[in-house]
Design a protein around this motif. Structure first.
Motif, PDB file in Angstrom:
ATOM      1  N   VAL A 138     -32.522  67.390 -62.348  1.00 47.25           N
ATOM      2  CA  VAL A 138     -32.218  65.970 -62.512  1.00 47.25           C
ATOM      3  C   VAL A 138     -33.311  65.244 -63.279  1.00 47.25           C
ATOM      4  N   GLN A 139     -33.023  63.993 -63.618  1.00 50.37           N
ATOM      5  CA  GLN A 139     -34.005  63.083 -64.190  1.00 50.37           C
ATOM      6  C   GLN A 139     -34.131  61.895 -63.249  1.00 50.37           C
ATOM      7  N   PRO A 140     -35.292  61.209 -63.242  1.00 47.45           N
ATOM      8  CA  PRO A 140     -35.431  60.023 -62.403  1.00 47.45           C
ATOM      9  C   PRO A 140     -34.300  59.034 -62.701  1.00 47.45           C
ATOM     10  N   GLY A 141     -33.751  58.432 -61.653  1.00 43.53           N
ATOM     11  CA  GLY A 141     -32.658  57.488 -61.798  1.00 43.53           C
ATOM     12  C   GLY A 141     -31.282  58.111 -61.722  1.00 43.53           C
ATOM     13  N   GLN A 142     -31.204  59.429 -61.745  1.00 42.54           N
ATOM     14  CA  GLN A 142     -29.924  60.126 -61.701  1.00 42.54           C
ATOM     15  C   GLN A 142     -29.408  60.201 -60.265  1.00 42.54           C
ATOM     16  N   THR A 143     -28.098  60.159 -60.093  1.00 41.31           N
ATOM     17  CA  THR A 143     -27.462  60.292 -58.785  1.00 41.31           C
ATOM     18  C   THR A 143     -27.185  61.758 -58.490  1.00 41.31           C
ATOM     19  N   VAL A 144     -27.443  62.158 -57.246  1.00 40.76           N
ATOM     20  CA  VAL A 144     -27.130  63.522 -56.804  1.00 40.76           C
ATOM     21  C   VAL A 144     -26.144  63.451 -55.649  1.00 40.76           C
ATOM     22  N   HIS A 145     -25.380  64.513 -55.499  1.00 36.90           N
ATOM     23  CA  HIS A 145     -24.425  64.641 -54.402  1.00 36.90           C
ATOM     24  C   HIS A 145     -25.023  65.605 -53.384  1.00 36.90           C
ATOM     25  N   LEU A 146     -25.047  65.179 -52.141  1.00 38.08           N
ATOM     26  CA  LEU A 146     -25.621  65.971 -51.055  1.00 38.08           C
ATOM     27  C   LEU A 146     -24.498  66.480 -50.161  1.00 38.08           C
ATOM     28  N   SER A 172     -39.804  60.117 -51.681  1.00 32.33           N
ATOM     29  CA  SER A 172     -39.531  60.820 -52.923  1.00 32.33           C
ATOM     30  C   SER A 172     -38.891  62.155 -52.572  1.00 32.33           C
ATOM     31  N   PRO A 173     -37.854  62.593 -53.212  1.00 31.58           N
ATOM     32  CA  PRO A 173     -37.200  62.011 -54.371  1.00 31.58           C
ATOM     33  C   PRO A 173     -36.081  61.036 -54.018  1.00 31.58           C
ATOM     34  N   ILE A 174     -35.696  60.926 -52.711  1.00 29.66           N
ATOM     35  CA  ILE A 174     -34.643  59.993 -52.315  1.00 29.66           C
ATOM     36  C   ILE A 174     -35.100  59.212 -51.090  1.00 29.66           C
ATOM     37  N   GLY A 175     -34.493  58.063 -50.882  1.00 25.69           N
ATOM     38  CA  GLY A 175     -34.715  57.305 -49.657  1.00 25.69           C
ATOM     39  C   GLY A 175     -33.842  57.862 -48.546  1.00 25.69           C
ATOM     40  N   ILE A 176     -33.880  57.204 -47.385  1.00 28.34           N
ATOM     41  CA  ILE A 176     -33.043  57.629 -46.262  1.00 28.34           C
ATOM     42  C   ILE A 176     -31.581  57.394 -46.635  1.00 28.34           C
ATOM     43  N   THR A 177     -30.782  58.450 -46.512  1.00 30.00           N
ATOM     44  CA  THR A 177     -29.383  58.424 -46.934  1.00 30.00           C
ATOM     45  C   THR A 177     -28.492  58.901 -45.799  1.00 30.00           C
ATOM     46  N   GLU A 178     -27.482  58.114 -45.480  1.00 33.36           N
ATOM     47  CA  GLU A 178     -26.532  58.493 -44.442  1.00 33.36           C
ATOM     48  C   GLU A 178     -25.534  59.505 -44.998  1.00 33.36           C
ATOM     49  N   ALA A 212     -27.184  60.017 -53.436  1.00 36.55           N
ATOM     50  CA  ALA A 212     -28.496  59.370 -53.462  1.00 36.55           C
ATOM     51  C   ALA A 212     -28.986  59.321 -54.899  1.00 36.55           C
ATOM     52  N   THR A 213     -29.866  58.378 -55.162  1.00 38.53           N
ATOM     53  CA  THR A 213     -30.465  58.244 -56.485  1.00 38.53           C
ATOM     54  C   THR A 213     -31.883  58.790 -56.441  1.00 38.53           C
ATOM     55  N   ILE A 214     -32.234  59.593 -57.428  1.00 39.45           N
ATOM     56  CA  ILE A 214     -33.573  60.159 -57.526  1.00 39.45           C
ATOM     57  C   ILE A 214     -34.541  59.037 -57.909  1.00 39.45           C
ATOM     58  N   ALA A 215     -35.538  58.794 -57.065  1.00 43.09           N
ATOM     59  CA  ALA A 215     -36.510  57.717 -57.292  1.00 43.09           C
ATOM     60  C   ALA A 215     -37.895  58.179 -56.847  1.00 43.09           C
ATOM     61  N   ASN A 216     -38.917  57.577 -57.388  1.00 43.00           N
ATOM     62  CA  ASN A 216     -40.309  57.865 -57.019  1.00 43.00           C
ATOM     63  C   ASN A 216     -40.683  59.330 -57.212  1.00 43.00           C
ATOM     64  N   ALA A 217     -39.989  60.023 -58.086  1.00 45.21           N
ATOM     65  CA  ALA A 217     -40.267  61.440 -58.331  1.00 45.21           C
ATOM     66  C   ALA A 217     -40.918  61.598 -59.696  1.00 45.21           C
ATOM     67  N   GLU A 218     -41.943  62.425 -59.734  1.00 42.80           N
ATOM     68  CA  GLU A 218     -42.627  62.676 -61.004  1.00 42.80           C
ATOM     69  C   GLU A 218     -41.879  63.724 -61.798  1.00 42.80           C
ATOM     70  N   ARG A 219     -41.818  63.508 -63.102  1.00 45.10           N
ATOM     71  CA  ARG A 219     -41.179  64.479 -63.992  1.00 45.10           C
ATOM     72  C   ARG A 219     -41.963  65.792 -63.960  1.00 45.10           C
ATOM     73  N   GLY A 220     -41.235  66.888 -64.068  1.00 43.44           N
ATOM     74  CA  GLY A 220     -41.867  68.206 -64.090  1.00 43.44           C
ATOM     75  C   GLY A 220     -42.224  68.737 -62.711  1.00 43.44           C
ATOM     76  N   THR A 221     -41.637  68.178 -61.655  1.00 46.91           N
ATOM     77  CA  THR A 221     -41.930  68.640 -60.296  1.00 46.91           C
ATOM     78  C   THR A 221     -40.665  69.155 -59.621  1.00 46.91           C
ATOM     79  N   THR A 247     -33.843  71.638 -52.554  1.00 48.54           N
ATOM     80  CA  THR A 247     -34.776  71.177 -53.577  1.00 48.54           C
ATOM     81  C   THR A 247     -34.048  70.732 -54.840  1.00 48.54           C
ATOM     82  N   VAL A 248     -34.714  69.825 -55.565  1.00 47.80           N
ATOM     83  CA  VAL A 248     -34.261  69.416 -56.889  1.00 47.80           C
ATOM     84  C   VAL A 248     -35.454  69.511 -57.822  1.00 47.80           C
ATOM     85  N   THR A 249     -35.191  69.891 -59.043  1.00 50.97           N
ATOM     86  CA  THR A 249     -36.226  69.939 -60.077  1.00 50.97           C
ATOM     87  C   THR A 249     -36.062  68.704 -60.949  1.00 50.97           C
ATOM     88  N   VAL A 250     -37.144  67.932 -61.093  1.00 52.55           N
ATOM     89  CA  VAL A 250     -37.131  66.726 -61.895  1.00 52.55           C
ATOM     90  C   VAL A 250     -37.633  67.093 -63.285  1.00 52.55           C
TER      91      VAL A 250
END
Length: 126
Positions: free
Chosen positions: A39-47, A74-80, A93-102, A121-124
């Protein structure tokens, strides 16, 4: 209940594959997937969280605390997570506060068994 509180009492952490199309078969143990898993920061993921004892009770997913006196995660907030038609717990959830390349960890738990925390895990990307 927040997952952070569960980490202190969790006897074992079950590791799960985060590949979006592959699902590990771990018997009756909860299994987590995240899609996409690159993913990239700001992208939505499905859990998705499979094999909860009582999916009607729902569940939670969250990232690690960022620290520095903040409650940001990081990479997501609390999600129900809510039960889907097949009993799988799902959420977005939206990927936030995650550094690129991690590679970042997302923690998921069924409300019916909050002591059994599953990781995905997700790779940013850059």
């Amino acid at each position: 209940m927040r997952l952070i509180g569960m980490f202190a009492v969790a006897g074992a952490v079950v590791l799960a594959s985060a590949a979006p199309t592959a699902m590990a078969t771990a018997g009756d143990d909860p299994v987590a997937t995240v899609s996409p898993n690159t993913v990239q920061p700001g992208q939505t993921v499905h859990l998705a969280l499979h094999n909860c004892e009582n999916p009607g009770e729902g569940g939670l997913a969250e990232g690690s605390l960022v620290g520095g006196g903040t409650t940001a995660r990081s990479p997501i907030g609390i999600t129900e997570l809510k039960a889907g038609a097949d009993g799988t717990l799902v959420g977005t959830a939206t990927i936030a506060n995650a550094e690129r390349g991690t590679t970042e960890t997302i923690y998921l738990a069924c409300n019916s068994n909050p002591d059994e925390v599953v990781e995905a895990t997700v790779t940013v990307t850059h």
